[in-house]
Design a protein around this motif. Structure first.
Motif, short mmCIF file in Angstrom:
data_model
loop_
_atom_site.label_atom_id
_atom_site.label_comp_id
_atom_site.label_asym_id
_atom_site.label_seq_id
_atom_site.Cartn_x
_atom_site.Cartn_y
_atom_site.Cartn_z
N LEU A 111 -1.99 -11.32 9.32
CA LEU A 111 -1.84 -10.35 8.22
C LEU A 111 -3.06 -10.36 7.31
O LEU A 111 -3.52 -9.31 6.85
CB LEU A 111 -0.57 -10.66 7.42
CG LEU A 111 0.75 -10.44 8.17
CD1 LEU A 111 1.92 -10.97 7.35
CD2 LEU A 111 0.95 -8.97 8.48
N ILE A 112 -3.60 -11.54 7.05
CA ILE A 112 -4.80 -11.64 6.21
C ILE A 112 -5.97 -10.96 6.90
O ILE A 112 -6.75 -10.23 6.28
CB ILE A 112 -5.12 -13.13 5.90
CG1 ILE A 112 -4.06 -13.70 4.94
CG2 ILE A 112 -6.52 -13.28 5.30
CD1 ILE A 112 -4.10 -15.21 4.80
N ARG A 113 -6.08 -11.15 8.22
CA ARG A 113 -7.16 -10.51 8.98
C ARG A 113 -7.03 -8.99 8.93
O ARG A 113 -8.02 -8.27 8.78
CB ARG A 113 -7.12 -11.02 10.43
CG ARG A 113 -8.33 -10.62 11.27
CD ARG A 113 -8.57 -11.61 12.40
NE ARG A 113 -7.46 -11.72 13.31
CZ ARG A 113 -7.20 -10.86 14.30
NH1 ARG A 113 -7.99 -9.83 14.49
NH2 ARG A 113 -6.18 -11.04 15.10
N ARG A 114 -5.79 -8.50 9.04
CA ARG A 114 -5.55 -7.06 8.94
C ARG A 114 -6.02 -6.52 7.60
O ARG A 114 -6.68 -5.49 7.51
CB ARG A 114 -4.05 -6.75 9.06
CG ARG A 114 -3.48 -6.65 10.43
CD ARG A 114 -3.87 -5.36 11.13
NE ARG A 114 -5.17 -5.44 11.76
CZ ARG A 114 -5.42 -5.99 12.92
NH1 ARG A 114 -4.46 -6.52 13.62
NH2 ARG A 114 -6.65 -6.01 13.42
N ALA A 115 -5.67 -7.24 6.51
CA ALA A 115 -6.05 -6.80 5.16
C ALA A 115 -7.56 -6.80 5.01
O ALA A 115 -8.15 -5.86 4.46
CB ALA A 115 -5.41 -7.71 4.11
N SER A 139 10.13 -14.65 1.59
CA SER A 139 10.82 -13.43 1.18
C SER A 139 9.87 -12.43 0.52
O SER A 139 9.97 -11.23 0.73
CB SER A 139 11.98 -13.75 0.24
OG SER A 139 11.51 -14.45 -0.90
N VAL A 140 8.91 -12.96 -0.26
CA VAL A 140 7.93 -12.09 -0.93
C VAL A 140 7.02 -11.44 0.10
O VAL A 140 6.78 -10.22 0.07
CB VAL A 140 7.09 -12.88 -1.96
CG1 VAL A 140 6.03 -11.99 -2.58
CG2 VAL A 140 7.97 -13.48 -3.02
N ILE A 141 6.49 -12.26 1.03
CA ILE A 141 5.59 -11.74 2.07
C ILE A 141 6.35 -10.75 2.96
O ILE A 141 5.85 -9.69 3.30
CB ILE A 141 5.00 -12.89 2.90
CG1 ILE A 141 4.11 -13.78 2.02
CG2 ILE A 141 4.19 -12.35 4.08
CD1 ILE A 141 3.69 -15.07 2.67
N ALA A 154 4.07 1.61 1.17
CA ALA A 154 2.84 1.74 1.95
C ALA A 154 1.68 2.14 1.04
O ALA A 154 0.57 1.60 1.15
CB ALA A 154 3.01 2.76 3.07
N TYR A 155 1.95 3.07 0.14
CA TYR A 155 0.90 3.53 -0.78
C TYR A 155 0.41 2.37 -1.65
O TYR A 155 -0.81 2.15 -1.80
CB TYR A 155 1.44 4.67 -1.66
CG TYR A 155 0.41 5.18 -2.66
CD1 TYR A 155 -0.53 6.14 -2.29
CD2 TYR A 155 0.36 4.66 -3.96
CE1 TYR A 155 -1.49 6.58 -3.18
CE2 TYR A 155 -0.60 5.10 -4.87
CZ TYR A 155 -1.51 6.07 -4.47
OH TYR A 155 -2.46 6.50 -5.36
N LEU A 156 1.32 1.62 -2.23
CA LEU A 156 0.94 0.49 -3.10
C LEU A 156 0.20 -0.59 -2.31
O LEU A 156 -0.76 -1.18 -2.81
CB LEU A 156 2.19 -0.12 -3.76
CG LEU A 156 2.85 0.75 -4.84
CD1 LEU A 156 4.20 0.15 -5.26
CD2 LEU A 156 1.93 0.87 -6.06
N LEU A 157 0.64 -0.81 -1.08
CA LEU A 157 0.00 -1.82 -0.23
C LEU A 157 -1.45 -1.45 0.07
O LEU A 157 -2.37 -2.27 -0.09
CB LEU A 157 0.80 -1.95 1.06
CG LEU A 157 0.57 -3.19 1.92
CD1 LEU A 157 0.82 -4.46 1.14
CD2 LEU A 157 1.48 -3.14 3.14
N VAL A 214 3.85 -7.07 2.71
CA VAL A 214 2.86 -6.88 3.77
C VAL A 214 3.44 -7.11 5.17
O VAL A 214 3.10 -6.42 6.13
CB VAL A 214 1.62 -7.78 3.50
CG1 VAL A 214 1.94 -9.25 3.59
CG2 VAL A 214 0.48 -7.42 4.44
N PHE A 215 4.37 -8.08 5.31
CA PHE A 215 4.92 -8.41 6.64
C PHE A 215 5.68 -7.23 7.22
O PHE A 215 5.44 -6.81 8.36
CB PHE A 215 5.83 -9.64 6.56
CG PHE A 215 6.37 -10.09 7.90
CD1 PHE A 215 5.70 -11.05 8.64
CD2 PHE A 215 7.54 -9.55 8.42
CE1 PHE A 215 6.19 -11.46 9.88
CE2 PHE A 215 8.03 -9.95 9.65
CZ PHE A 215 7.36 -10.91 10.38
#
Length: 391
Positions: free
Chosen positions: A360-364, A57-59, A25-28, A63-64
């Motif tokens: 997810l992009i909108r959240r970011a 798998s990466v997403i 969470a911190y890195l995100l 972030v997912f």
């Protein structure tokens, strides 16, 4: 109440997070705090999806899993159950965006019906939700809101939109599951408001089941709230409102400038805050006829609502007052409120990884643009990491 600063308790806030989840969470949030990185990430993600690259798998691992409960309802159950043990309920949110096919709208309706049935026997899920553009084309809402005539085909499509709303609201009433209907941009919202008001009049006969959403960064929403209240009193039904600050400010201002009409957005952040707090006060003043779902990540507004509840003698677990935050954000508000016995629900998005990516992009992007939000998350995560080192 505000003097206690209950939201500073990070041990309660992050009690469900392991050390590795805390670090993730911190890195995100650290990455989200850099706007250029968010823009690059958006471009790369969109390219990867269009090129059909194996990025799930990466997403999912980053972030997912932080912002979403899973790829389907069953996948979300461990998250739902774990949060409910801490007193936090879940609002399962099928967060697939940007589709335009009738088959998708029917599928979204079916998914919402499934969630309502699922919620009926699941104490941890007392509330369901859907997004208006999940049930119909944006162009239809826009045209309807502007009062322009539909073509014959558009009228058929709009009739289907109304039927979807009605079917979902009817089942929510039958199963006694509260139903939140999210907000859209102002040029679509007029049609949404009219349709949701119709559903409220039809199904909120004994109490609030159907809830509309008020975006309080719009300067006209207080007047709208009072006007709707007058109509409800005159016609003998109850109102339910989720109040939020709003999510489309840049788009709203850009469109208003481009098309030459006054922006519907408040002149400043302070004016938006005042508007939000005024709407909360108005609803709490009329709790006999209006129910409140306060969707906010703002600590001061949350403290203010707590104070108003205390002053008015409103029970902390009165079902007409709920607090809501997004999964993966503001755990310091959600879990500390729930720990004291208040009604709290997390919006838990779910759906196939690639389909949920626009959400997810909108959240970011929202986290990058909201001043102080990401910094506050990072400060609290750091505080909890340091606390655990001393334990």
């Amino acid at each position: 109440m505000s003097k206690e600063r209950i939201f500073d308790n990070t041990e309660i806030a992050f009690s469900l997070k392991s050390n590795s989840e805390l670090n993730r969470a911190y890195l995100l949030f650290k990455m989200i705090s850099y706007e250029p990185l968010v823009k690059v990430g958006k471009t790369l993600s969109n390219f990867a999806i269009k090129a059909n690259l194996p990025v799930d798998s990466v997403i999912r691992a980053t972030v997912f899993d932080h912002f979403c409960g899973g790829i389907n309802e069953k996948d979300c159950l461990p998250v739902i159950d774990a949060m409910f043990e801490k007193g936090v309920s879940s609002v399962l949110d099928f967060s697939v965006e940007g589709k335009e096919e009738e088959s998708f709208f029917d599928a979204a309706m079916d998914k919402t019906l499934e969630i309502i049935k699922f919620s009926e026997n699941k104490e941890a899920m007392p509330i369901a939700v859907f997004k208006p553009t999940g049930f119909g084309k944006p162009s239809l809402y826009t045209k309807k809101g502007e009062g322009k005539p539909f073509t014959a085909e558009e009228q058929v499509q709009w009739n289907r939109v109304v039927a979807r709303y009605d079917k979902v609201c009817k089942l929510a009433k039958e199963k006694d599951v509260e139903l939140l209907i999210d907000a859209e941009e102002s040029w679509m919202q007029q049609a949404v408001d009219d349709l949701v008001s119709e559903m409220m009049q039809k199904y909120n006969t004994e109490k609030a089941i159907v809830y509309n959403t008020l975006q309080m960064y719009r300067h006209d929403r207080m007047a709208f709230l009072m006007q709707e209240h007058d109509h409800a009193k005159a016609n003998g039904y109850y109102l339910g409102y989720k109040i939020v600050r709003g999510a489309y400010m840049e788009k709203e201002n850009e469109r208003a400038l481009k098309m030459g009409y006054p922006t519907p957005i408040c002149e400043s952040k302070a004016a938006t805050d005042d508007n939000f707090n005024a709407s909360a006060k108005y609803i709490l003043d009329h709790l006999d006829t209006i129910s409140l779902f306060a969707g906010t990540h703002n600590e001061e507004s949350s403290y203010l609502i707590l104070e108003m509840m205390e002053e008015k003698g409103i029970s902390i677990n009165d079902n007409r007052v709920w607090f809501g935050q997004l999964y993966g954000m503001s755990d310091h508000i959600s879990f500390n409120l729930a720990n004291l016995g208040y009604n709290v629900a997390k919006y838990v998005p779910f759906g196939p990884v690639k389909d949920v990516l626009p959400y997810l992009i909108r959240r970011a992007e929202e986290n990058t643009s909201v001043a102080g939000q990401t910094g506050r998350e990072l400060m609290l995560l750091t505080k909890e990491k340091n606390r655990r080192k001393l334990v």
